[in-house]
Motif scaffolding. Structure first.
Motif, PDB file in Angstrom:
ATOM      1  N   LEU A   2      14.042  11.447 -19.531  1.00  0.00           N
ATOM      2  CA  LEU A   2      14.922  12.584 -19.492  1.00  0.00           C
ATOM      3  C   LEU A   2      15.987  12.712 -20.496  1.00  0.00           C
ATOM      4  O   LEU A   2      16.491  11.822 -21.042  1.00  0.00           O
ATOM      5  N   ILE A   3      15.808  14.050 -21.107  1.00  0.00           N
ATOM      6  CA  ILE A   3      16.642  14.523 -22.391  1.00  0.00           C
ATOM      7  C   ILE A   3      17.355  15.591 -21.719  1.00  0.00           C
ATOM      8  O   ILE A   3      16.663  16.445 -21.157  1.00  0.00           O
ATOM      9  N   THR A   4      18.695  15.579 -21.921  1.00  0.00           N
ATOM     10  CA  THR A   4      19.576  16.860 -21.700  1.00  0.00           C
ATOM     11  C   THR A   4      20.103  17.500 -22.797  1.00  0.00           C
ATOM     12  O   THR A   4      20.552  16.702 -23.909  1.00  0.00           O
ATOM     13  N   VAL A   5      20.018  18.379 -22.746  1.00  0.00           N
ATOM     14  CA  VAL A   5      20.520  19.835 -23.945  1.00  0.00           C
ATOM     15  C   VAL A   5      21.650  20.645 -23.140  1.00  0.00           C
ATOM     16  O   VAL A   5      21.388  21.352 -22.315  1.00  0.00           O
ATOM     17  N   GLN A  65       5.014  19.931  -8.177  1.00  0.00           N
ATOM     18  CA  GLN A  65       3.688  20.473  -8.380  1.00  0.00           C
ATOM     19  C   GLN A  65       3.122  19.593  -9.762  1.00  0.00           C
ATOM     20  O   GLN A  65       2.049  19.175  -9.888  1.00  0.00           O
ATOM     21  N   ILE A  66       3.947  19.990 -10.752  1.00  0.00           N
ATOM     22  CA  ILE A  66       3.455  19.546 -12.049  1.00  0.00           C
ATOM     23  C   ILE A  66       3.519  17.974 -11.903  1.00  0.00           C
ATOM     24  O   ILE A  66       2.546  17.459 -12.420  1.00  0.00           O
ATOM     25  N   ASN A  67       4.558  17.516 -11.315  1.00  0.00           N
ATOM     26  CA  ASN A  67       4.614  15.860 -11.235  1.00  0.00           C
ATOM     27  C   ASN A  67       3.294  15.394 -10.388  1.00  0.00           C
ATOM     28  O   ASN A  67       2.851  14.384 -10.639  1.00  0.00           O
ATOM     29  N   ASP A  76       3.162  10.881 -21.159  1.00  0.00           N
ATOM     30  CA  ASP A  76       4.026  10.756 -22.095  1.00  0.00           C
ATOM     31  C   ASP A  76       3.946  11.552 -23.476  1.00  0.00           C
ATOM     32  O   ASP A  76       4.502  11.658 -24.353  1.00  0.00           O
ATOM     33  N   GLN A  77       2.469  12.446 -23.378  1.00  0.00           N
ATOM     34  CA  GLN A  77       2.231  13.128 -24.385  1.00  0.00           C
ATOM     35  C   GLN A  77       2.368  14.360 -24.130  1.00  0.00           C
ATOM     36  O   GLN A  77       2.359  15.379 -24.993  1.00  0.00           O
ATOM     37  N   ARG A  78       2.995  14.769 -23.059  1.00  0.00           N
ATOM     38  CA  ARG A  78       3.396  16.392 -22.839  1.00  0.00           C
ATOM     39  C   ARG A  78       4.950  16.208 -22.496  1.00  0.00           C
ATOM     40  O   ARG A  78       5.460  15.309 -21.739  1.00  0.00           O
ATOM     41  N   GLN A 117       7.767  12.122 -13.489  1.00  0.00           N
ATOM     42  CA  GLN A 117       7.061  11.087 -14.426  1.00  0.00           C
ATOM     43  C   GLN A 117       6.672  11.705 -15.737  1.00  0.00           C
ATOM     44  O   GLN A 117       5.712  12.383 -15.757  1.00  0.00           O
ATOM     45  N   GLY A 118       7.367  11.408 -16.756  1.00  0.00           N
ATOM     46  CA  GLY A 118       7.159  11.779 -18.171  1.00  0.00           C
ATOM     47  C   GLY A 118       8.373  12.448 -18.844  1.00  0.00           C
ATOM     48  O   GLY A 118       9.427  12.173 -18.286  1.00  0.00           O
TER      49      GLY A 118
END
Length: 179
Positions: A2-5, A65-67, A76-78, A117-118
């Motif tokens: 998780l990255i937050t901006v 849905q994406i998960n 991890d590639q996306r 997940q990712g």
């Protein structure tokens, strides 16, 4: 991951987020909630696609849905970029006056974000107060600040944008521990 901006309105969060995402992932999904110009920003490459997730409960559903559809070995590639959490929260507040319902939808979205997940990059706003806020504004700002603190707790990386300049908050952190 998780990255937050975060940052103020017009600080350059989306531009920074897309540029940063292109450096760490070959492909991505840009989930726009529609709180900015109707033109979707230029995506980093043809391997990035944009989805208009809307300003309602749809964002939670789209994330789930994406998960569900993601290949765990390739996750991890996306990167998935959510732009912006604040718009979703504001739309939820406008759609319902029921504070318990708002709280439930907010928790469901936070759960969806934290269970992804990712690589996930969430764009949010720092809340600015006004001199005489209405009760609704005060509740919204407090709830948004609470969500931002939760994101900070679980984020591996967190950046704040000020006038287009990104500051890595996790690298610069000074801890204040409650009690």
């Amino acid at each position: 991951m998780l990255i937050t901006v975060t940052g103020g309105i017009g600080s350059g969060k989306t531009r920074f987020a897309l540029s940063y995402a292109a450096r760490i992932s070959r492909e991505g999904i840009y989930l726009s909630t529609g709180d900015h110009d109707p033109v979707i920003p230029e995506l980093p490459s043809a391997h990035y696609r944009a989805i208009q997730a809307g300003n309602g409960q749809h964002l939670t559903e789209v994330l789930h849905q994406i998960n569900r559809e993601s290949n765990l070995f390739l996750a991890d590639q996306r990167i998935v970029i959510v732009d912006s959490l604040t718009a979703w929260m504001a739309a939820g507040f406008r759609a319902s006056d029921d504070l318990d319902h708002q709280r439930l939808e907010t928790q469901q979205l936070l759960d969806a974000l934290l269970s992804y997940q990712g690589k996930l990059l969430v764009i949010t706003n720092e809340m600015q107060g006004s001199l005489y806020p209405s009760e609704e504004e005060r509740i919204f700002a407090a709830r948004m600040a609470s969500i931002n603190r939760a994101l900070q707790k679980y984020s591996e990386q967190m950046y704040i944008l000020v006038s287009g300049l990104a500051v890595d908050l996790k690298a610069q952190q000074i801890r204040y521990e409650d009690g």
